[in-house]
Design an enzyme around this catalytic site. Structure first.
Site, short mmCIF file in Angstrom:
data_model
loop_
_atom_site.label_atom_id
_atom_site.label_comp_id
_atom_site.label_asym_id
_atom_site.label_seq_id
_atom_site.Cartn_x
_atom_site.Cartn_y
_atom_site.Cartn_z
CE1 TYR A 1 -3.38 -2.65 0.64
CE2 TYR A 1 -4.83 -0.66 0.97
CZ TYR A 1 -4.59 -1.93 0.93
OH TYR A 1 -5.66 -2.44 0.78
CE LYS B 1 1.92 -17.52 -3.50
NZ LYS B 1 1.25 -18.50 -3.63
CG ASP C 1 -13.83 -7.24 1.44
OD1 ASP C 1 -13.37 -6.78 2.58
OD2 ASP C 1 -13.92 -6.81 0.54
CG ASP D 1 -1.90 -19.94 -2.13
OD1 ASP D 1 -1.12 -20.03 -0.95
OD2 ASP D 1 -1.26 -20.41 -3.25
CG ASP E 1 -7.91 -5.11 1.27
OD1 ASP E 1 -8.95 -4.37 2.09
OD2 ASP E 1 -7.86 -4.98 0.22
C1 IPM Z 1 -10.39 -1.61 3.94
C2 IPM Z 1 -10.76 -0.99 2.58
C3 IPM Z 1 -9.55 -0.08 2.44
C4 IPM Z 1 -8.32 -0.81 2.16
C5 IPM Z 1 -9.81 0.87 1.18
C6 IPM Z 1 -11.06 1.68 1.10
C7 IPM Z 1 -8.63 1.92 0.74
O1 IPM Z 1 -10.75 -1.72 1.57
O2 IPM Z 1 -10.39 -0.84 4.97
O3 IPM Z 1 -10.31 -2.96 4.01
O4 IPM Z 1 -7.86 -1.31 1.25
O5 IPM Z 1 -7.62 -1.03 3.11
MG MG Z 2 -10.79 -4.05 2.24
#
Ligand code: IPM
Ligand code: MG
Length: 363
Positions: A141, A191, A251, A223, A247
Site C-alpha cells: 500500500y 507468501k 472481506d 492462498d 485486506d
Molecule cells: C479496507 C478498505 C480499504 C483498504 C480501502 C477503502 C482503501 O478496503 O479498509 O479494507 O484497502 O484498506
Molecule cells: Mg478492504
C-alpha cells in the site's frame, strides 16, 4: 470522565451508520456517567468536493487532539475515475499513516442466531471466533516506487511490497500478544514461497516465537489460508498478516459472519494490553455502499461494534464495550434484521431502527 471523539462520517452510507454509532456511544455515556464530545471532520469524497483534497491538515490535526476517531466510510462512483489524481481512499490511507495506526484488528465472530443466514453451511461456520491482525501502514500500500509511466513499448506501472524488520516485528507482536489473551493459537499468513518480503516476515516470526513458547504457531501461505478460511474457519484463533493479504482475507472472512455489514475494525497505534489506553481509529470494514446510501437501509452493526472496540481499546471502558456487544446480541436474538441479514420470519428494520434498539438496550 470526558472524552473527545473525532467524528468522520465520510461518504455513501458512512454518515448514516456513523450516526447510529454516535447514538449508541451516547447511550453508553448515559449508562456509565461519561461524557462524549464529538468533533466533526470531513474525509474522502466529501472532503475532495469541499477542499480538493481527501484529508485536510485541519482534520488531521483535529484527530490528533482527540482520544479516538470514529469513521464511517469513504468513496463512491463520483470520485472513481482511475485517471483522477485525488481519490477518497487517499484520505483514509493518509489518516492511517499519519496517525501511525499500524495495527488493524478485525474480529470475525459468527452470531449463533445468524447461523442460517449466510451462504455457507451452518455446520461449517458454527463456533467461528477469529481475529485478523492486519499490518496497516506498510507493505504494498505504501512501498516506493509506486507509479505509472509511459515507455516506448507501452505503459507500465509498479507497486512495491516493502517491509522493514521494525514494521514486521511490531505487528507480529500484536498477533502473539492477542493470541495470549485468547485461545493461544497464531497463524502467520504470508507468501514465502514466492515473495522476498514474505521470507523476511517468516524469519522474523520464527525468531520471535522463542519468546512465546505458550503460543501454538503455524505458518500458512495466503492462498492456502483463503481456502482454509472457507473449509475449516472455526480452527482459526488469531491470524497475523501484511497489509494487502489482510485486506483480502477480511472481506472473505466477513462472509462467515453473514455480511460485510457485521464486521467492525480497530486501527491502533500500539500493542493492545489490558488496562492500557491506545489511540485508535474505529470503522466498519465495509465501504460506502453508494447504491444503499440515503435510504435508511444500511446495517449499522459493523459501526456499532466498532464503537464497542473503541470503548475497549482507546477509552478503557470495558464495561461499556461489553454492554454494547450484549445489546447487539440482544437485537439479533429478538429477531431484528437489516436487509443484508434478513431471513423469512424475522423483523426487518432500517438503519435508524436498529440503532435505536441497540441504544435503548444499552441505556
Ligand atoms: C479496507 C478498505 C480499504 C483498504 C480501502 C477503502 C482503501 O478496503 O479498509 O479494507 O484497502 O484498506
Ligand atoms: Mg478492504
Amino acid at each position: 470522565m470526558r472524552f473527545n471523539i473525532a467524528l468522520l462520517p465520510g461518504d455513501g452510507v458512512g454518515p448514516e451508520v456513523a450516526a447510529e454509532g454516535v447514538k449508541v456511544l451516547k447511550a453508553v455515556g448515559k449508562r456509565l456517567g461519561h461524557e462524549f464530545s464529538f468533533l466533526d471532520g470531513d474525509i474522502g469524497g466529501i472532503a475532495i468536493d469541499k477542499s480538493g483534497v481527501a484529508l485536510t491538515r485541519g482534520t488531521m490535526a483535529m484527530c490528533k487532539r482527540c482520544d479516538a476517531v470514529l469513521l464511517g466510510a469513504v468513496g463512491g462512483p463520483k470520485w472513481d475515475d482511475p485517471a483522477a489524481n485525488v481519490r477518497p481512499e487517499d484520505g483514509l490511507l493518509g489518516l492511517r499513516k499519519g496517525l501511525k495506526l499500524f495495527a488493524n484488528l478485525r474480529p470475525v465472530k459468527v452470531h449463533p442466531s445468524l447461523l442460517d443466514s449466510t451462504t455457507l453451511k451452518p455446520e461449517a461456520i458454527r463456533g467461528v471466533d477469529l481475529m485478523v491482525v492486519r499490518e496497516l501502514t506498510g507493505g504494498i500500500y505504501f512501498g516506493r516506487p509506486k507509479k505509472r509511466w509511459q515507455t516506448a513499448t507501452g505503459r507500465k506501472a509498479v507497486d512495491s511490497m516493502l517491509y522493514s524488520e521494525m514494521e514486521i516485528e511490531r505487528i507480529v507482536r500484536v498477533g502473539f500478544e492477542l493470541a495470549r489473551t485468547r485461545r493461544k493459537k497464531l497463524v502467520s499468513v504470508d507468501k514465502a514461497n514466492v515473495l522476498e518480503s514474505s521470507r523476511l516476515w517468516r524469519q522474523i516470526v520464527v525468531e520471535m516465537s522463542a519468546n512465546y513458547p505458550d503460543i501454538e504457531l503455524q505458518h500458512m501461505l495466503i492462498d492456502a489460508c483463503a481456502m482454509r478460511l472457507i473449509q475449516r474457519p472455526a480452527d482459526f484463533d488469531v491470524l497475523v498478516t501484511g497489509n494487502m493479504f489482510g485486506d483480502i482475507i477480511t472481506d472473505e472472512a466477513s462472509m462467515l459472519a453473514g455480511s460485510m455489514g457485521m464486521l467492525p475494525s480497530a486501527s491502533l497505534a500500539g500493542v493492545p494490553k489490558t488496562g492500557e489506553r491506545i489511540f485508535g481509529m474505529y470503522e466498519p470494514i465495509h465501504g460506502s455502499a453508494p447504491r444503499r446510501a440515503g435510504q435508511n437501509i444500511a446495517n449499522p452493526i459493523a459501526q456499532i461494534m466498532s464503537v464497542a472496540m473503541m470503548l475497549r481499546y482507546s477509552l478503557g471502558l470495558v464495561e461499556g464495550a461489553d454492554a454494547v456487544e450484549e445489546a447487539v446480541s440482544y437485537a439479533l436474538e429478538q429477531g431484528y434484521r437489516t436487509y443484508d441479514i434478513m431471513e423469512e420470519g424475522k423483523n426487518k428494520v432500517g438503519t435508524r431502527e436498529m440503532g435505536d434498539i441497540v441504544a435503548k438496550r444499552v441505556s
